[in-house]
Design a protein around this motif. Structure first.
Motif, PDB file in Angstrom:
ATOM      1  N   LYS A 124       4.604   5.564   3.031  1.00 48.04           N
ATOM      2  CA  LYS A 124       4.898   6.958   3.381  1.00 48.04           C
ATOM      3  C   LYS A 124       5.154   7.149   4.876  1.00 48.04           C
ATOM      4  O   LYS A 124       5.696   8.165   5.288  1.00 48.04           O
ATOM      5  CB  LYS A 124       3.735   7.864   2.960  1.00 48.04           C
ATOM      6  CG  LYS A 124       3.574   7.972   1.466  1.00 48.04           C
ATOM      7  CD  LYS A 124       2.385   8.859   1.127  1.00 48.04           C
ATOM      8  CE  LYS A 124       2.147   8.907  -0.369  1.00 48.04           C
ATOM      9  NZ  LYS A 124       0.968   9.713  -0.705  1.00 48.04           N
ATOM     10  N   ILE A 125       4.760   6.190   5.708  1.00 55.99           N
ATOM     11  CA  ILE A 125       4.893   6.320   7.154  1.00 55.99           C
ATOM     12  C   ILE A 125       6.357   6.153   7.550  1.00 55.99           C
ATOM     13  O   ILE A 125       6.999   5.164   7.224  1.00 55.99           O
ATOM     14  CB  ILE A 125       4.024   5.278   7.888  1.00 55.99           C
ATOM     15  CG1 ILE A 125       2.553   5.535   7.602  1.00 55.99           C
ATOM     16  CG2 ILE A 125       4.299   5.314   9.387  1.00 55.99           C
ATOM     17  CD1 ILE A 125       1.628   4.478   8.153  1.00 55.99           C
ATOM     18  N   LYS A 126       6.894   7.133   8.223  1.00 53.64           N
ATOM     19  CA  LYS A 126       8.269   7.102   8.726  1.00 53.64           C
ATOM     20  C   LYS A 126       8.213   7.225  10.239  1.00 53.64           C
ATOM     21  O   LYS A 126       7.511   8.078  10.774  1.00 53.64           O
ATOM     22  CB  LYS A 126       9.102   8.252   8.149  1.00 53.64           C
ATOM     23  CG  LYS A 126       9.190   8.259   6.648  1.00 53.64           C
ATOM     24  CD  LYS A 126      10.015   7.110   6.151  1.00 53.64           C
ATOM     25  CE  LYS A 126      10.108   7.186   4.626  1.00 53.64           C
ATOM     26  NZ  LYS A 126      10.569   5.979   4.030  1.00 53.64           N
ATOM     27  N   ASN A 127       8.949   6.382  10.939  1.00 57.07           N
ATOM     28  CA  ASN A 127       8.950   6.405  12.389  1.00 57.07           C
ATOM     29  C   ASN A 127      10.382   6.277  12.883  1.00 57.07           C
ATOM     30  O   ASN A 127      11.074   5.327  12.549  1.00 57.07           O
ATOM     31  CB  ASN A 127       8.089   5.257  12.928  1.00 57.07           C
ATOM     32  CG  ASN A 127       7.757   5.437  14.383  1.00 57.07           C
ATOM     33  OD1 ASN A 127       8.125   6.429  14.978  1.00 57.07           O
ATOM     34  ND2 ASN A 127       7.051   4.482  14.939  1.00 57.07           N
TER      35      ASN A 127
ATOM     36  N   GLU B  56       0.209   4.275   0.943  1.00 60.17           N
ATOM     37  CA  GLU B  56       0.082   5.068   2.166  1.00 60.17           C
ATOM     38  C   GLU B  56       0.957   4.505   3.279  1.00 60.17           C
ATOM     39  O   GLU B  56       1.520   5.248   4.068  1.00 60.17           O
ATOM     40  CB  GLU B  56      -1.371   5.116   2.610  1.00 60.17           C
ATOM     41  CG  GLU B  56      -2.263   5.864   1.655  1.00 60.17           C
ATOM     42  CD  GLU B  56      -3.728   5.784   2.055  1.00 60.17           C
ATOM     43  OE1 GLU B  56      -4.040   5.159   3.082  1.00 60.17           O
ATOM     44  OE2 GLU B  56      -4.550   6.356   1.334  1.00 60.17           O
ATOM     45  N   ILE B  57       1.078   3.181   3.325  1.00 55.86           N
ATOM     46  CA  ILE B  57       1.908   2.562   4.355  1.00 55.86           C
ATOM     47  C   ILE B  57       3.382   2.866   4.100  1.00 55.86           C
ATOM     48  O   ILE B  57       4.162   3.054   5.032  1.00 55.86           O
ATOM     49  CB  ILE B  57       1.647   1.045   4.400  1.00 55.86           C
ATOM     50  CG1 ILE B  57       0.228   0.791   4.898  1.00 55.86           C
ATOM     51  CG2 ILE B  57       2.648   0.340   5.290  1.00 55.86           C
ATOM     52  CD1 ILE B  57      -0.187  -0.647   4.888  1.00 55.86           C
TER      53      ILE B  57
ATOM     54  N   ASN C 133       0.844  -1.189   0.000  1.00 56.22           N
ATOM     55  CA  ASN C 133       0.000   0.000   0.000  1.00 56.22           C
ATOM     56  C   ASN C 133       0.889   1.252   0.000  1.00 56.22           C
ATOM     57  O   ASN C 133       1.820   1.365   0.787  1.00 56.22           O
ATOM     58  CB  ASN C 133      -0.907  -0.022   1.232  1.00 56.22           C
ATOM     59  CG  ASN C 133      -1.981   1.022   1.174  1.00 56.22           C
ATOM     60  OD1 ASN C 133      -1.875   1.978   0.418  1.00 56.22           O
ATOM     61  ND2 ASN C 133      -3.014   0.836   1.964  1.00 56.22           N
TER      62      ASN C 133
ATOM     63  N   THR D 155       9.617   5.396  20.617  1.00 58.96           N
ATOM     64  CA  THR D 155       9.385   6.487  19.676  1.00 58.96           C
ATOM     65  C   THR D 155      10.043   7.750  20.229  1.00 58.96           C
ATOM     66  O   THR D 155      10.472   7.782  21.386  1.00 58.96           O
ATOM     67  CB  THR D 155       7.879   6.737  19.475  1.00 58.96           C
ATOM     68  OG1 THR D 155       7.296   7.157  20.712  1.00 58.96           O
ATOM     69  CG2 THR D 155       7.169   5.490  18.962  1.00 58.96           C
TER      70      THR D 155
ATOM     71  N   ASN E 224      -5.059   5.753  19.908  1.00 61.17           N
ATOM     72  CA  ASN E 224      -3.915   6.232  19.123  1.00 61.17           C
ATOM     73  C   ASN E 224      -3.499   7.656  19.473  1.00 61.17           C
ATOM     74  O   ASN E 224      -2.946   8.370  18.648  1.00 61.17           O
ATOM     75  CB  ASN E 224      -4.187   6.122  17.618  1.00 61.17           C
ATOM     76  CG  ASN E 224      -4.235   4.687  17.166  1.00 61.17           C
ATOM     77  OD1 ASN E 224      -3.558   3.841  17.747  1.00 61.17           O
ATOM     78  ND2 ASN E 224      -5.022   4.410  16.156  1.00 61.17           N
TER      79      ASN E 224
END
Length: 107
Positions: free
Chosen positions: A12-15, A9-10, A7, A22, A71
């Motif tokens: 694009k997630i940066k952590n 969108e997945i 996907n 975190t 969340n």
């Protein structure tokens, strides 16, 4: 062989992680340790009382950093909860194990 497309969108997630935490969690742990240590060194109480204060301060900071509800971090959840209580001033009542929402005007 079957090809699976990830996907977009997945992707694009940066952590960013620091020792498995975190950024916000690492910040809260560091702030708790620094604040607790400063209080331990500066307060003029018996070392046993200072140790208790150190533990309480660190636990509060770590709790704020680690607990997530819907969340949201605990701090953000508390701010949203207070904001919503100001908007909706109706009281919650619990009767017979069921939640009942009543108007204060119609009670």
């Amino acid at each position: 062989m079957l090809e699976v497309k990830p996907n977009k969108e997945i992707l694009k997630i940066k952590n960013t992680m620091f020792l498995g935490f975190t950024g916000f969690q690492a910040l809260m742990i560091g702030a708790g340790l620094i604040t607790g240590t400063l209080l331990f060194l500066l307060l003029p109480f018996h070392p046993l009382i200072n140790t208790f204060i150190l533990v309480v301060v660190v636990v509060v900071f770590v709790t704020i950093g680690m607990i997530e509800i819907n969340n949201m971090s605990l701090l953000k959840f508390i701010f949203v909860f207070i904001k919503n209580r100001r908007v909706c001033k109706r009281a919650w009542f619990f009767e017979n194990g069921k939640e009942v929402l009543r108007d204060d005007k119609h009670s």
